[in-house]
Scaffold this active site. Structure first.
Site, PDB file in Angstrom:
ATOM      1  N   ASP A  32       0.834  -1.206   0.000  1.00 58.44           N
ATOM      2  CA  ASP A  32       0.000   0.000   0.000  1.00 58.44           C
ATOM      3  C   ASP A  32       0.868   1.255   0.000  1.00 58.44           C
ATOM      4  OD1 ASP A  32      -2.144  -1.652   0.039  1.00 58.44           O
ATOM      5  OD2 ASP A  32      -2.735  -1.249   2.114  1.00 58.44           O
ATOM      6  N   GLU A  33       1.976   1.185   0.736  1.00 57.18           N
ATOM      7  CA  GLU A  33       2.863   2.349   0.834  1.00 57.18           C
ATOM      8  C   GLU A  33       3.488   2.667  -0.520  1.00 57.18           C
ATOM      9  OE1 GLU A  33       6.655   3.956   3.528  1.00 57.18           O
ATOM     10  OE2 GLU A  33       6.111   1.835   3.503  1.00 57.18           O
ATOM     11  N   ASP A  36       0.839   4.218  -2.754  1.00 57.16           N
ATOM     12  CA  ASP A  36       0.518   5.591  -2.359  1.00 57.16           C
ATOM     13  C   ASP A  36       1.611   6.575  -2.769  1.00 57.16           C
ATOM     14  OD1 ASP A  36      -1.876   4.829  -1.291  1.00 57.16           O
ATOM     15  OD2 ASP A  36      -1.139   4.678   0.764  1.00 57.16           O
ATOM     16  N   LEU A  82     -33.575 -11.159 -20.323  1.00 55.97           N
ATOM     17  CA  LEU A  82     -33.621 -12.594 -20.587  1.00 55.97           C
ATOM     18  C   LEU A  82     -34.927 -13.196 -20.079  1.00 55.97           C
ATOM     19  CD1 LEU A  82     -30.006 -13.732 -19.589  1.00 55.97           C
ATOM     20  CD2 LEU A  82     -30.863 -13.114 -21.845  1.00 55.97           C
ATOM     21  N   LYS A 112     -25.325 -15.839 -12.991  1.00 53.12           N
ATOM     22  CA  LYS A 112     -26.100 -14.613 -13.162  1.00 53.12           C
ATOM     23  C   LYS A 112     -25.961 -13.794 -11.880  1.00 53.12           C
ATOM     24  CE  LYS A 112     -30.617 -12.804 -14.508  1.00 53.12           C
ATOM     25  NZ  LYS A 112     -30.739 -11.850 -13.407  1.00 53.12           N
ATOM     26  N   ARG A 133     -29.098   0.287 -17.973  1.00 52.97           N
ATOM     27  CA  ARG A 133     -29.941  -0.416 -18.943  1.00 52.97           C
ATOM     28  C   ARG A 133     -31.138   0.434 -19.367  1.00 52.97           C
ATOM     29  NH1 ARG A 133     -31.241  -5.771 -20.092  1.00 52.97           N
ATOM     30  NH2 ARG A 133     -30.082  -6.581 -18.312  1.00 52.97           N
ATOM     31  N   CYS A 403     -59.041   6.435   6.327  1.00 52.93           N
ATOM     32  CA  CYS A 403     -60.091   7.461   6.437  1.00 52.93           C
ATOM     33  C   CYS A 403     -61.216   7.073   7.397  1.00 52.93           C
ATOM     34  CB  CYS A 403     -60.675   7.763   5.063  1.00 52.93           C
ATOM     35  SG  CYS A 403     -61.653   6.410   4.368  1.00 52.93           S
ATOM     36  N   CYS A 416     -62.358   0.219   0.242  1.00 52.12           N
ATOM     37  CA  CYS A 416     -62.739   1.551   0.702  1.00 52.12           C
ATOM     38  C   CYS A 416     -63.318   2.285  -0.500  1.00 52.12           C
ATOM     39  CB  CYS A 416     -61.515   2.299   1.245  1.00 52.12           C
ATOM     40  SG  CYS A 416     -61.864   4.032   1.625  1.00 52.12           S
ATOM     41  N   CYS A 421     -60.258   9.381   0.126  1.00 60.48           N
ATOM     42  CA  CYS A 421     -59.361   8.736   1.090  1.00 60.48           C
ATOM     43  C   CYS A 421     -57.916   9.053   0.704  1.00 60.48           C
ATOM     44  CB  CYS A 421     -59.580   7.228   1.087  1.00 60.48           C
ATOM     45  SG  CYS A 421     -58.416   6.325   2.143  1.00 60.48           S
TER      46      CYS A 421
END
Length: 653
Positions: A32-33, A36, A82, A112, A133, A403, A416, A421
């Protein structure tokens, strides 16, 4: 210290190689050093020499300034969905259709991945655009976000134009970390890794996308000039250009080997680091793919062999009654949270109270819950053997939970009837703006609820008096967003009449019935009686009664909308044509868009059906017609090719 452009180019090349091994191959060649130090040397040189910056430099993956909105982008070639097969019998049937034409066909089988599809377009070796997409033809341009994903090469050593398609995914481990962080920040949680990936790709601020550990895994092509006839070999060629190596890809030559590989991948499903929801089965030969062609929705040469739904056991804690736009009450079980395929499931539909009674599901029952792919979680059955005696019968409500009006009990439905409502109003506006209705871009459920809660809309009529200044006061609304929404609403004027009928959300009246009403009666359809409506082909008493009752009860609303929208009265008197009042089936790959042919037929009063029977008058065939053609021949139904169809259609009646 980098002293000149030649050194800079070499350092960028080395840095790119380090990043590829670290992020893509998971096989670091530097600490990593070391990475960097080299990264900052490159960055310092670029700051001093901005005109020399290479587009392939890893420094260019950092988030760019936030966008105000996403632009639309048309794919060079359509991105198809698909067809799904769910068991060995369906797979066998699908394969037999291929083997009938190509007995020697072989198939590329690959996992997939459950993520967000992305289309990358490279021109002269450089990444020019990345788009979601969308509807398959047009998606949203998310290039800035795509450039932050380390496994998407900014440049490739392939200089012809090419669309590389794949899935943006996130590991289960990284998904948990994101949700933990969001929980600590008091933010809403992502439902599953797929939602996290899709949400990350649609960030207007690419710096946020850059912080998410997304991966791009290729699965196919759009436009390309690859010379190999083998899909498998072409994928290997593409992967060698710097893309993420796709695991578990194999060529299978028969049904038995496809099934064996499916079972092998399914065993890895739980422990694999990313979400898998099935296996893609693809005819390997590009020539055979081209010959097999497409249906309206999907390619004939590929399918998604889905994994079985995952079952889990959990407990019902309470019942919530939801009110839909037509007033129908749907009972939803609030559950003891359970994880299914990476998603925390807290709710599941119980459909209706007759279903609850039939299955004898009770409050505090332990139950079997399933969820497969995008399917809403549902309860299969109670675990009667786990009952303790504390369980209670689930009783249907007598009054609306929103309601408080008395409910109407109508066979299996509880409704309902209050049109004012709040729940019905919100859902009716959402439906009014939906794609198959008025198609108001930018007016989804979240925005509708926001407008309603801000007292800006109380009915669909209020959409047409929204104030620009009031919109700007809402959270998340800036000048561009407010202007676009008002323009989208204004663009609904002069729409086709059938869209308005469908947008009203009349029970039993869908897209097909709306078109029939518009074509048969035009604007006078709202004035017709039950007998006149029943006279239309395909309309029963229930449909006619529902439409006439709605028209009478909501007469003022309908008249106001007609005045505001002035919809096109597309067909008042249908022209007589060779195909008028005939029943037609389309099959095979047609040269003209299928939607165009369907519209032509419907406009002259023909009925387009999906299945062949003795009642069908004509079957119109394109290339590679299958079982429908065979059935038509067996029944003696008249068969026309596309040229013959247009010749007959253009005849004078």
């Amino acid at each position: 210290m980098i002293k000149n452009n030649l050194q800079y180019q070499e350092c960028v090349k080395q840095l790119t190689k380090m990043a590829y091994h670290y992020y893509v191959l998971d096989d670091p060649i530097a600490s990593d050093e070391e990475y960097d130090i080299l990264y900052h040397q490159v960055k310092n040189y670029e700051e001093k020499n901005p005109k020399e910056i290479l587009s392939s430099s890893p420094t260019q993956r950092v988030g760019m300034p936030p966008l105000l909105e996403f632009q639309k982008s048309t794919h060079k070639k359509k991105m198809w969905s698909l067809d799904d097969v769910f068991n060995f019998e369906e797979l066998t049937e699908w394969c037999q259709r291929i083997f009938k034409l190509y007995p020697d066909a072989s198939f590329t089988c690959s996992p997939k991945f459950d993520g967000a599809s992305l289309n990358l377009y490279y021109e002269n070796g450089k990444l020019k655009s990345a788009a979601t997409r969308g509807d398959g033809v047009m998606g949203e341009l998310v290039t800035q976000n795509a450039k932050t994903i380390p496994s998407i090469p900014l440049e490739i050593p392939y200089f012809d134009n090419i669309e590389v398609r794949g899935e943006v995914v996130i590991t289960k481990e990284d998904f948990e970390k994101i949700n933990t962080e969001r929980l600590e920040n008091n933010e809403s949680l992502f439902a599953n890794p797929r939602n996290a990936a899709a949400g990350s790709m649609r960030q207007l601020d690419s710096a946020i996308t850059a912080r998410r550990k997304l991966r791009f895994i290729p699965w196919g092509f759009g436009e390309h000039t690859l010379q190999q006839d083998s899909f498998f070999e072409s994928m290997q060629k593409i992967l060698s250009l710097g893309f993420y190596p796709v695991p578990f890809v194999k060529v299978c030559k028969d049904l038995k080997s496809i099934q064996a590989y499916y079972e092998e991948i399914m065993k890895m499903r739980t422990d694999f680091e990313m979400m898998l929801d099935g296996m893609v089965v693809m005819v390997d030969s590009f020539k055979q793919q081209e010959s097999l062609g497409f249906t309206i929705k999907s390619p004939r040469f590929a399918c998604a062999y889905k994994f079985p739904a995952v079952e889990k056991h959990t407990k019902i804690l309470s019942i919530t009654n939801q009110v839909g736009r037509t007033g129908v009450i749907t009972p939803v079980a609030e559950l003891e949270p359970v994880e299914i395929e990476g998603a925390e499931i807290k709710r599941a539909t119980l459909h209706n109270y007759k279903e609850i009674e039939k299955k004898d599901i009770r409050m505090l029952d332990w139950v079997v819950v399933i969820r497969s792919g995008d399917v809403i979680p549902k309860i299969i059955k109670p675990l009667v053997e786990k009952r303790t005696g504390e369980e209670k019968k689930i009783l249907p409500p007598t009054h609306c939970p929103v309601c408080n009006q008395e409910l109407l009990i109508e066979d299996i439905f509880i409704k309902c009837q209050n049109l004012l409502c709040e729940a019905r109003v919100k859902e009716s506006i959402v439906h009014f703006a939906s794609k198959k209705a008025l198609n108001i871009d930018g007016l989804g459920e979240r925005i509708v609820y926001q407008l309603f809660d801000a007292n800006l809309v109380h009915s669909v009529i209020d959409l047409y008096s929204l104030d620009y200044g009031e919109l700007l006061k809402l959270e998340g609304f800036k000048e561009k967003k407010a202007k676009n929404l008002l323009e989208s609403i204004a663009n609904t004027k002069n729409i086709d009449l059938w869209r308005l009928i469908n947008a009203l959300g009349i029970e039993h009246i869908g897209e097909g019935a709306s078109k029939k009403l518009a074509q048969s009666f035009g604007l006078s359809c709202f004035e017709k009686n039950i007998e006149e409506i029943i006279g239309l082909e395909g309309f029963g008493e229930e449909m006619a009664k529902s439409f006439v009752e709605f028209s009478n009860i909501n007469k003022n609303l309908v008249q106001m909308l007609l005045k505001i929208l002035t919809p096109k009265n597309i067909i008042q008197e249908q022209k007589q044509n060779y195909f008028s009042k005939k029943k037609i089936v389309l099959t095979g790959t047609l040269q003209q868009p299928r939607d165009l042919i369907v519209a032509m037929l419907e406009n002259v009063g023909a009925k387009v059906s999906n299945s062949v029977s003795s009642k069908v008058d004509f079957v119109i065939c394109g290339e590679n017609a299958g079982s429908k053609l065979e059935k038509a021949q067996a029944l003696g139904v008249k068969i026309l090719n596309e040229s013959e169809f247009f010749a007959y259609f253009n005849k004078e009646s």
